[in-house]
Design an enzyme around this catalytic site. Structure first.
Site, PDB file in Angstrom:
ATOM      1  NE  ARG A  79      -0.284   0.393   4.994  1.00  0.00           N
ATOM      2  CZ  ARG A  79       0.633   1.238   5.446  1.00  0.00           C
ATOM      3  NH1 ARG A  79       1.006   2.272   4.712  1.00  0.00           N
ATOM      4  NH2 ARG A  79       1.212   1.047   6.614  1.00  0.00           N
ATOM      5  N   GLY A  81       1.634   5.133   1.690  1.00  0.00           N
ATOM      6  CA  GLY A  81       1.700   5.600   3.070  1.00  0.00           C
ATOM      7  C   GLY A  81       2.901   5.049   3.811  1.00  0.00           C
ATOM      8  CG  ASP A  82       6.190   6.441   6.835  1.00  0.00           C
ATOM      9  OD1 ASP A  82       6.623   5.565   7.617  1.00  0.00           O
ATOM     10  OD2 ASP A  82       6.913   7.287   6.294  1.00  0.00           O
ATOM     11  CB  ILE A  83       5.429   2.886  10.006  1.00  0.00           C
ATOM     12  CG1 ILE A  83       5.252   1.646  10.889  1.00  0.00           C
ATOM     13  CG2 ILE A  83       5.623   4.149  10.845  1.00  0.00           C
ATOM     14  CD1 ILE A  83       6.514   1.254  11.643  1.00  0.00           C
ATOM     15  CB  THR A  84      -0.229   3.038  10.114  1.00  0.00           C
ATOM     16  OG1 THR A  84      -1.253   3.593  10.949  1.00  0.00           O
ATOM     17  CG2 THR A  84      -0.770   1.799   9.419  1.00  0.00           C
ATOM     18  N   GLY A 160      -7.026   0.561   2.810  1.00  0.00           N
ATOM     19  CA  GLY A 160      -8.117   1.496   3.056  1.00  0.00           C
ATOM     20  C   GLY A 160      -7.892   2.428   4.207  1.00  0.00           C
ATOM     21  CB  ALA A 162      -7.127   2.247  10.528  1.00  0.00           C
ATOM     22  CB  CYS A 178       1.281   8.503   8.900  1.00  0.00           C
ATOM     23  SG  CYS A 178      -0.126   7.396   9.125  1.00  0.00           S
TER      24      CYS A 178
END
Length: 235
Positions: A79, A81-84, A160, A162, A178
């Protein structure tokens, strides 16, 4: 007369992250070949950190070997985006929908995901906003309440959003959420003065916000939907 658009809603409860990943891959293939209609997975994960395709490992602030001690897993994904962090008491939606069929580009798609969470927060008197320059997700003031990370393949979406209902925010202390330093993470529980209903109700409200914003008027609910049947085919 406009034809009602249908959306299958799979209510799945708590699902291991890798199982959800495999299911999404299977559903993407079936959506590309028109074997299924637009679908959204509604679920939660056990404590899990995920990294996007940019592989920003430096935003994980503890050694990977320590994650088991705090009861969490780490997974790499394709996906954006960064770390989450994903965990209990979050409302997660993974839409498997055709952007081409509904005439949306990637930017408009992400904006509607942001609006989905903003609208949910507003039901509880919480004024949320989309992130500014360099910020992803949805914010209440300078505190992040919802994350977005999507993948689009041949016009079909996966991964998606969260939304934080009432997760253990201590898990976020082990990462730069993020990739944005010096920002707090918050939750609906922290931001509202209202008594919250059950989490199932909030999950359903999030789905309703999503469906309205994306123009789905016919919702087909699948309770306790299977992760992957024994034959490996998603039903």
């Amino acid at each position: 007369m406009r034809v009602p658009r249908s959306l299958e809603v799979w209510k799945m409860g708590t699902v291991n992250y890798l199982d959800a990943l495999k299911l999404q891959d299977k559903l993407i293939s079936r959506r590309k070949t028109h074997k299924i209609s637009d679908t959204v997975l509604s679920l939660q994960h056990p404590p899990t950190y995920t990294l996007g395709k940019r592989r920003t490992d430096h935003n994980l602030l503890v050694p990977e070997s320590d994650l088991k001690t705090i009861g969490a897993e780490l997974h790499y994904t394709q996906r954006g985006g960064d770390i989450t962090f994903h965990g209990p008491h979050q409302a997660i939606l993974y839409p498997i929908i055709s952007l081409r069929d509904i005439g949306l580009g990637a930017r408009n798609y992400v904006e509607k995901l942001e609006l989905t969470m903003i609208e949910l927060a507003s039901l509880y008197g919480v004024k949320a906003r989309a992130g500014g320059v360099g910020e992803t997700g949805v914010w209440v003031g300078e505190r992040k309440i919802g994350a977005i990370g999507v993948r689009i393949s041949s016009g079909i979406t996966s991964h998606g959003l969260a939304f934080n209902i009432d997760p253990d925010l201590n898990y976020f202390k082990h990462i730069v959420p993020c990739g944005i330093a010096d920002k707090e993470v918050t939750s609906l529980r922290r931001e509202t003065d209202l008594v919250l209903p059950t989490e199932e109700v909030i999950h359903e409200q999030l789905i309703s916000c999503f469906a309205r914003l994306f123009g789905f008027s016919d919702l087909i609910w699948k309770e306790d939907a299977p992760i992957l049947p024994d034959n490996g085919e998603a039903e």
